[in-house]
Design an enzyme around this catalytic site. Structure first.
Site, short mmCIF file in Angstrom:
data_model
loop_
_atom_site.label_atom_id
_atom_site.label_comp_id
_atom_site.label_asym_id
_atom_site.label_seq_id
_atom_site.Cartn_x
_atom_site.Cartn_y
_atom_site.Cartn_z
CG ASP A 1 41.75 39.79 45.67
OD1 ASP A 1 42.13 39.32 46.85
OD2 ASP A 1 42.26 40.52 44.92
CG ASP B 1 39.34 41.49 39.98
OD1 ASP B 1 39.12 41.16 41.19
OD2 ASP B 1 40.37 41.74 39.57
CE1 TYR C 1 46.47 40.84 46.12
CE2 TYR C 1 45.08 39.94 44.50
CZ TYR C 1 45.35 40.85 45.54
OH TYR C 1 44.14 41.55 45.72
CD GLU D 1 40.41 46.74 42.61
OE1 GLU D 1 41.44 47.30 42.18
OE2 GLU D 1 39.98 45.79 42.21
#
Ligand SMILES: *[C@@H]1O[C@H](CO)[C@@H](O)[C@H](O)[C@H]1NC(C)=O
Ligand SMILES: *[C@@H]1O[C@H](CO)[C@@H](O)[C@H](O)[C@H]1NC(C)=O
Length: 579
Positions: free
Chosen positions: A95, A98, A262, A483
């Site tokens: 995703d 990670d 999420y 990120e």
């Protein structure tokens, strides 16, 4: 069992149907992003950008990599996914920075990309990127097909945030176990099921070459009726699961609390957008009416926030209008939907909505933009760009398009940092994306400096983005700013495809001088959900202060910062409460 699995894996690459170019497209060196290309359509810099954006997804692949893999530093990984539930759930994409695989945001990403490739698809063709688009979509959809293990079963997450966040390292030592989490008939997730249905339906439309109207370029050339039919079948089953599970309708975290990273804020928007894409795929006016019913039932018209992986609401009036125009027999009132869409867009573009513009010009929503600030802005730009052909007045057509272009330019380097926020696009691009696999590091307590330089260039990754003072620190551990994620790239793909089609001028970053970011880079540390060290006030370099124009009004700026700091603390508390 292993032989069967291996045979299955070996046949994997046979699924990519549009032949990949020989030699393959590879990202150019960042330094090439500093040289202007000869103007024309397609502009080779925009084409390269589109290629890099797709290349990022290849770097995020999980599972057994095909022989066509272009990202040489990636390895086969997570080959036992699904074994805990006696299924093959290998493949798909990690995703973000990670190694978790998450169905809900992946579905939103895929839906967004297929919708964009339907409107501006000839941009992919012109840039010679359609084979990679096909490859990327199939790598997503084929995994979603596996995750949709039975009519009323959908795997919504592989691996667990607690286990995975304790790991920082390469793709060969990803920690086990990686549990597989599902929603099903008795423990449903209306949003996750409808979100996946929307992705399948949007892509089925793309693979069946459905054209919205001649205001758009038309779909990328990857039509495949067999594949489109398979996708449609999954869309219909998942939509039925979403609407009639015996466990009722609920947000998916009520059934699977482990998806906390999420969590979904509601499911009315997913029901509506799934019904809409399905109405178009199946020529069904009753599904169109059903979608209008959800709009009413869930009071979606009162929403004025951002479009993102969780909330698709601002996209709905646009899609209602597009389909009403393309298919008048559905009984949709295109001009009513125009009005709804323009109420929302006018408030962004003419500046009286909940979003505001930073000093440097980034569309910013307090709260949503405090992490991954570029995402709300690029999603707004993506929707505006798509809406332009439908706008009711010439002035809106101009204003919307200019506004969208300004957001894109900001992301591509027209900002106080003079940094294009796409890795590897230009020498001023971020050097430290928060990505365990690209970093080459294995020491979770020393993410920032071990190793000093990131091991691999994660070409094409859109990073989170700057803070509300337009400051970007380029610190690897600063996940709100650095990120990368599947959904961050999605709007930029559609925007880049549109620019390939229409723009003779280069992306903004070709004009940036080497070293520009270094001379604007803020000193000190950020103040966000990852770091509080910088919360004492702004610490800008002289160049950054001049660029922001804060030197004359430094006191007022400090007050704004203090208020921001206060807001940050309350946000942090909410965040802590969630976990
Ligand atoms: C269409 O897609 C199906 C399913 O992936 C595949 O088996 C078939 O070979 C494709 N056909 C063409 C012409 O690419
Ligand atoms: C893939 O494997 C190679 C060598 O086996 C290693 O050097 C590289 O760092 C690995 N890639 C990742 C992302 O861990």
């Amino acid at each position: 069992m292993w032989t069967v699995l291996l045979l299955l894996l070996a046949s994997w690459q046979a699924f990519a149907q549009v032949p990949l170019p020989q030699p393959p497209f590879l990202p150019q060196n960042a330094s090439d992003g500093a040289s202007p290309s000869s103007a024309g359509i397609p502009n080779s810099q925009w084409s390269s950008l589109l290629g890099n954006l797709l290349y990022f997804y290849e770097a995020q692949r999980s599972g057994k990599l095909p022989s066509t893999n272009r990202v040489k530093w990636r390895n086969d990984s997570a080959l036992t996914d699904g074994q805990d539930v006696k299924l093959d759930l290998t493949g798909g994409y990690y995703d973000a920075g990670d190694y978790i695989k998450c169905t809900f945001p992946l579905s939103a990403t895929v839906m967004s990309i297929c919708w964009g490739a339907t409107d501006f698809g000839k941009g992919y063709d012109l840039a010679n990127q359609t084979p990679y688009l096909d490859d990327m979509l199939r790598w997503s959809l084929d995994w979603l097909i596996k995750a949709h293990a039975a009519n009323n079963t959908l795997y919504v997450q592989i691996a667990n945030e607690d286990l995975d966040n304790a790991y920082w390292g390469g793709d060969r030592d990803i920690p086990l176990p990686r549990p597989s989490y599902q929603i099903n008939d008795t423990s449903p997730g209306t949003d996750a099921a409808a979100g996946a249905a929307a992705a399948f339906a949007a892509c089925s439309n793309l693979y069946s070459n459905r054209v919205f109207s001649n205001s758009y370029s038309g779909p990328a050339t990857l039509q495949n009726a067999t594949y489109a039919a398979t996708l449609l079948e999954h869309a219909q089953q998942l939509f039925t699961f979403a609407t009639s599970a015996s466990g009722g309708q609920k947000v998916y975290q009520d059934s699977v609390p482990e998806v906390a990273a999420y969590n979904s804020s509601g499911y009315g928007d997913e029901l509506a957008i799934a019904a809409l894409f399905l109405s178009w795929a199946t020529n069904s006016s009753s599904l169109y009416q059903e979608a209008q019913g959800y709009w009413q039932q869930y009071s979606l018209s009162s929403y004025e926030g951002v479009f993102n992986w969780d909330t698709k609401t601002p996209g709905l009036p646009v899609l209602f209008a597009q389909i009403a125009q393309a298919n008048p027999s559905f009984g949709g009132n295109a001009s009513t939907w125009q009005t709804v869409a323009e109420n929302y867009f006018d408030r962004i573009v003419y500046g009286d909505g909940p979003g505001y513009q930073t000093h440097g010009g980034l569309l910013y929503y307090g709260g949503d933009s405090d992490e991954a600030s570029l995402n709300p802005a690029l999603n707004a730009a993506m929707l505006l760009t798509r809406y332009v052909p439908l706008a009711s007045t010439q002035s809106r057509r101009n204003d919307y398009l200019n506004y969208a272009k300004a957001q894109v330019n900001y992301a591509l380097g027209n900002n106080p940092m003079q940094a294009p926020y796409i890795v590897g696009a230009n020498p001023n691009s971020p050097q430290n994306p928060h990505s365990a696999m690209a970093s080459g590091g294995s020491n979770i307590s020393d993410i920032n400096t071990s190793p000093p330089q990131e091991a691999y260039i994660l070409y094409g990754a859109v990073v989170g983005g700057p803070d509300k003072y337009d400051r970007f620190f380029d610190i690897r551990g600063d996940w709100p700013e650095t990120e990368v994620a599947l959904d961050y790239n999605a709007p930029m793909l559609t925007l880049a495809a549109m620019h390939v089609l229409n723009d003779t001028a280069d992306p903004f970053y070709t004009s940036l001088k080497a070293g520009a970011y270094d001379s604007n880079k803020p000193q000190g540390m950020p103040c966000d959900a990852a770091y509080t060290e910088g919360c004492g006030g702004p610490q800008l370099s002289q160049g950054g202060q001049i660029a922001l124009g804060v030197i004359p009004g430094a006191t007022g700026f400090a007050i704004v910062c203090l208020l921001g700091w206060w807001g940050m603390l309350s946000l942090k508390r909410e965040h802590d409460l969630l976990y």
